[in-house]
Write an enzyme that holds these catalytic residues in place. Sequence first.
Site, PDB file in Angstrom:
ATOM      1  N   PRO A 258      25.839  47.074   8.103  1.00 23.46           N
ATOM      2  CA  PRO A 258      26.133  45.746   8.636  1.00 23.46           C
ATOM      3  C   PRO A 258      26.997  44.921   7.683  1.00 23.46           C
ATOM      4  CG  PRO A 258      23.827  46.279   8.946  1.00 23.46           C
ATOM      5  CD  PRO A 258      24.398  47.353   8.069  1.00 23.46           C
ATOM      6  N   GLU A 259      27.954  44.210   8.265  1.00 21.92           N
ATOM      7  CA  GLU A 259      28.835  43.346   7.486  1.00 21.92           C
ATOM      8  C   GLU A 259      28.437  41.894   7.724  1.00 21.92           C
ATOM      9  OE1 GLU A 259      32.962  44.390   8.049  1.00 21.92           O
ATOM     10  OE2 GLU A 259      32.486  46.512   8.259  1.00 21.92           O
TER      11      GLU A 259
END
Length: 293
Positions: free
Chosen positions: A2-3
Amino acid sequence: MPELPEVETVRRGLLPVMEGRRILRAEVNRPDLRWPLPERMAERLAGRRVAALRRRSKYILADLDGADVSGADLDGGETLLIHLGMSGRMLIAEAQVGVFHHALPAAEKHDHVVLTIEGGARITFNDARRFGMMDLWPTADLAAHPLLAGLGPEPFGNDFNETYLAERLRGRTMPVKAALLDQRIVAGLGNIYVCEALHDALISPERRVRDMTEAEIARLVPVIRDVLTRAIEAGGSSLRDYRQADGELGYFQHSFRVYGREGLPCLHPGCGGTVRRVVQSGRSSFFCPVCQR
């Protein structure tokens, strides 16, 4: 992994059930994730009120006050750091929704940390691959945490501006994509959104920073913010394991203009190019060789 948009989406999902409320009970079902969990973690969390729920880069930060279950006064003392890793999920279940009551779902195999929150919510950190992490650190000294020290400014912060970016990139020989992935330059950006931002800015990921014009550097800042804003509004991008805090998928992957579109037409009006994929430092870069110079 996840960013920033995925982490921010999870934070916003947790906000109404965590911020301002106490952790009534904490269950820690294993001694470690990616690294060992803090000593006495369950005891140190139980009884604490979540004073604020923040995000720094790709980390969720829960500032805790109040006394812990032992009665020790820890006002303003510690912050719970959470990183989702490759497959980590923070999932919310509520025993009461409006006027309806229902049984909470049964525990799953990879439910490693479970928090029972004042008001009836249960928050579960589920991580099949165990690349995530949790830590407790003195709030007053949080900037010195090994995972936070040295991080660059947030993309939405005032410190991230055209002047700053031009100064940090001046004289560097690396490709611009590598520079934007450097967390010491700007925090929270990852492979997906750098590819998308460079496509929107009409800049090749292979372009050397030293060869970029002032105008190209200047337009990166608003483009990065725009891409991140649109991704957050869409709930992030669901690739493989990512889920929002309510268990729903994110939808920004349906709006990708270049990422994962190898061999498909470029979506810039009138371009006519075809999206290519190259590997840079072990990561896939997607771009249009026609309009991204």
